[in-house]
Design a protein around this motif. Structure first.
Motif, PDB file in Angstrom:
ATOM      1  N   SER A 252       0.805  -1.233   0.000  1.00  0.00           N
ATOM      2  CA  SER A 252       0.000   0.000   0.000  1.00  0.00           C
ATOM      3  C   SER A 252       0.832   1.273   0.000  1.00  0.00           C
ATOM      4  N   GLN A 253       1.980   1.263   0.663  1.00  0.00           N
ATOM      5  CA  GLN A 253       2.917   2.389   0.688  1.00  0.00           C
ATOM      6  C   GLN A 253       2.255   3.760   0.940  1.00  0.00           C
ATOM      7  N   PRO A 254       1.498   3.901   2.026  1.00  0.00           N
ATOM      8  CA  PRO A 254       0.765   5.158   2.258  1.00  0.00           C
ATOM      9  C   PRO A 254       1.622   6.216   2.953  1.00  0.00           C
ATOM     10  N   TRP A 255       2.795   6.490   2.425  1.00  0.00           N
ATOM     11  CA  TRP A 255       3.773   7.283   3.156  1.00  0.00           C
ATOM     12  C   TRP A 255       4.553   8.248   2.299  1.00  0.00           C
ATOM     13  N   LYS A 256       5.250   9.132   2.977  1.00  0.00           N
ATOM     14  CA  LYS A 256       6.279   9.975   2.387  1.00  0.00           C
ATOM     15  C   LYS A 256       7.352  10.155   3.457  1.00  0.00           C
ATOM     16  N   PHE A 257       8.607  10.014   3.047  1.00  0.00           N
ATOM     17  CA  PHE A 257       9.742  10.164   3.948  1.00  0.00           C
ATOM     18  C   PHE A 257      10.505  11.429   3.568  1.00  0.00           C
ATOM     19  N   ILE A 258      10.846  12.226   4.544  1.00  0.00           N
ATOM     20  CA  ILE A 258      11.586  13.466   4.292  1.00  0.00           C
ATOM     21  C   ILE A 258      12.909  13.400   5.050  1.00  0.00           C
ATOM     22  N   ILE A 259      14.007  13.443   4.320  1.00  0.00           N
ATOM     23  CA  ILE A 259      15.338  13.399   4.929  1.00  0.00           C
ATOM     24  C   ILE A 259      15.894  14.818   4.954  1.00  0.00           C
ATOM     25  N   ILE A 260      16.171  15.304   6.155  1.00  0.00           N
ATOM     26  CA  ILE A 260      16.549  16.708   6.336  1.00  0.00           C
ATOM     27  C   ILE A 260      17.990  16.819   6.813  1.00  0.00           C
ATOM     28  N   ALA A 261      18.796  17.519   6.016  1.00  0.00           N
ATOM     29  CA  ALA A 261      20.182  17.814   6.388  1.00  0.00           C
ATOM     30  C   ALA A 261      20.350  19.288   6.722  1.00  0.00           C
ATOM     31  N   ASP A 262      19.474  20.130   6.180  1.00  0.00           N
ATOM     32  CA  ASP A 262      19.571  21.573   6.357  1.00  0.00           C
ATOM     33  C   ASP A 262      19.543  21.939   7.842  1.00  0.00           C
ATOM     34  N   THR A 263      20.593  22.604   8.292  1.00  0.00           N
ATOM     35  CA  THR A 263      20.747  22.921   9.716  1.00  0.00           C
ATOM     36  C   THR A 263      19.619  23.798  10.241  1.00  0.00           C
ATOM     37  N   GLN A 264      19.199  24.762   9.458  1.00  0.00           N
ATOM     38  CA  GLN A 264      18.149  25.678   9.915  1.00  0.00           C
ATOM     39  C   GLN A 264      16.812  24.962  10.077  1.00  0.00           C
ATOM     40  N   ILE A 265      16.461  24.124   9.100  1.00  0.00           N
ATOM     41  CA  ILE A 265      15.182  23.395   9.185  1.00  0.00           C
ATOM     42  C   ILE A 265      15.243  22.381  10.330  1.00  0.00           C
ATOM     43  N   LYS A 266      16.372  21.703  10.465  1.00  0.00           N
ATOM     44  CA  LYS A 266      16.532  20.756  11.579  1.00  0.00           C
ATOM     45  C   LYS A 266      16.347  21.462  12.913  1.00  0.00           C
ATOM     46  N   SER A 267      16.938  22.641  13.037  1.00  0.00           N
ATOM     47  CA  SER A 267      16.838  23.401  14.280  1.00  0.00           C
ATOM     48  C   SER A 267      15.403  23.816  14.554  1.00  0.00           C
ATOM     49  N   GLU A 268      14.690  24.201  13.497  1.00  0.00           N
ATOM     50  CA  GLU A 268      13.286  24.602  13.655  1.00  0.00           C
ATOM     51  C   GLU A 268      12.447  23.418  14.120  1.00  0.00           C
ATOM     52  N   LEU A 269      12.706  22.246  13.538  1.00  0.00           N
ATOM     53  CA  LEU A 269      11.969  21.050  13.944  1.00  0.00           C
ATOM     54  C   LEU A 269      12.384  20.606  15.350  1.00  0.00           C
ATOM     55  N   ALA A 270      13.660  20.770  15.670  1.00  0.00           N
ATOM     56  CA  ALA A 270      14.140  20.407  17.010  1.00  0.00           C
ATOM     57  C   ALA A 270      13.388  21.185  18.082  1.00  0.00           C
ATOM     58  N   SER A 271      13.085  22.438  17.799  1.00  0.00           N
ATOM     59  CA  SER A 271      12.425  23.293  18.787  1.00  0.00           C
ATOM     60  C   SER A 271      10.985  22.877  19.066  1.00  0.00           C
ATOM     61  N   ILE A 272      10.429  22.021  18.198  1.00  0.00           N
ATOM     62  CA  ILE A 272       9.049  21.538  18.394  1.00  0.00           C
ATOM     63  C   ILE A 272       9.057  20.018  18.585  1.00  0.00           C
ATOM     64  N   SER A 273      10.129  19.554  19.243  1.00  0.00           N
ATOM     65  CA  SER A 273      10.309  18.114  19.450  1.00  0.00           C
ATOM     66  C   SER A 273      10.558  17.765  20.917  1.00  0.00           C
ATOM     67  N   TYR A 274      10.000  18.565  21.820  1.00  0.00           N
ATOM     68  CA  TYR A 274      10.079  18.297  23.250  1.00  0.00           C
ATOM     69  C   TYR A 274      11.525  18.028  23.693  1.00  0.00           C
ATOM     70  N   HIS A 275      11.744  16.900  24.388  1.00  0.00           N
ATOM     71  CA  HIS A 275      13.060  16.589  24.951  1.00  0.00           C
ATOM     72  C   HIS A 275      14.060  16.080  23.906  1.00  0.00           C
ATOM     73  N   ASN A 276      13.663  16.034  22.645  1.00  0.00           N
ATOM     74  CA  ASN A 276      14.551  15.545  21.589  1.00  0.00           C
ATOM     75  C   ASN A 276      15.348  16.655  20.916  1.00  0.00           C
ATOM     76  N   LEU A 277      15.211  17.877  21.389  1.00  0.00           N
ATOM     77  CA  LEU A 277      15.841  19.042  20.759  1.00  0.00           C
ATOM     78  C   LEU A 277      17.342  18.836  20.537  1.00  0.00           C
ATOM     79  N   GLU A 278      18.063  18.470  21.579  1.00  0.00           N
ATOM     80  CA  GLU A 278      19.523  18.369  21.477  1.00  0.00           C
ATOM     81  C   GLU A 278      19.943  17.272  20.506  1.00  0.00           C
TER      82      GLU A 278
END
Length: 199
Positions: free
Chosen positions: A43-69
């Motif tokens: 069925s493959q009901p998915w999409k995978f996003i691989i992020i290397a960009d430091t700025q986008i990673k940092s933005e996502l880190a800030s909305i990831s609770y205790h996983n930020l670091e």
């Protein structure tokens, strides 16, 4: 290395070495591995996003609770997304599947209703997580699966219409001082006889 040895040594990395980045060749291999993940009726009901960009990673880190670091330190962040609409799945994925797969869906999945179908699709994405974590371990890549994210906020950042974030995986190379690695903190698992029966 045998897979049993890989399983014994794989762990959820808590500290990454921010100076060690995965090569583009390794990332390309991981992309292909994600493409080949198994799913019910393919069925493959998915999409995978691989992020290397430091700025986008940092933005996502800030909305990831205790996983930020962990996210900020890791080489890449992989976001696992599921199709957010039954209609989209049926129009874009189901229609490309062979008759037997479509019949299975119509007989066993569609009767579950919208909530049941969405739950079934999410299960497929979780199947891909196990496959991906095993692949990373076999390649000597450290990883951290994380449900501790804010999916709605991830969706605002990534803007992949038609998909919603479920969870993410940080990947990279561990810090040699990571306290959670098995050589420092032995794995704690229930006894074999408590979790596996052979009949």
């Amino acid at each position: 290395m045998h897979f049993l040895d890989i399983a014994k040594n794989r762990y959820s990395t808590k500290q990454y070495n921010p100076n060690e980045k995965l090569s583009e060749d390794v990332v390309q291999q991981l992309k292909e591995i994600l493409r080949l993940c198994p799913s019910s009726i393919n069925s493959q009901p998915w999409k995978f996003i691989i992020i290397a960009d430091t700025q986008i990673k940092s933005e996502l880190a800030s909305i990831s609770y205790h996983n930020l670091e962990k996210i900020n330190q890791a080489s890449h962040l992989v976001v696992f997304n599921v199709i957010d609409s039954v209609e989209k799945f049926e129009n874009e994925n189901l229609c490309k599947l062979p008759e037997g797969a479509v019949n299975y869906y119509n007989q066993h999945v569609r009767p579950l209703g919208e909530a049941g179908i969405k739950n079934w699709m999410q299960h497929q994405v979780y199947l891909s997580l196990g496959f991906f974590l095993a692949a990373c371990a076999s390649m000597g890549i450290d990883s951290t699966p994380m449900e501790g994210i804010q999916p709605d906020e991830y969706n605002k950042v990534l803007r992949h219409n038609g998909y919603t974030a479920l969870f993410a995986v940080a990947i990279g190379r561990r810090d040699v001082a990571d306290f959670n690695q098995p050589t420092v903190k032995p794995k704690l698992r229930r006894a074999l006889e408590d979790v596996v029966d052979a009949i």
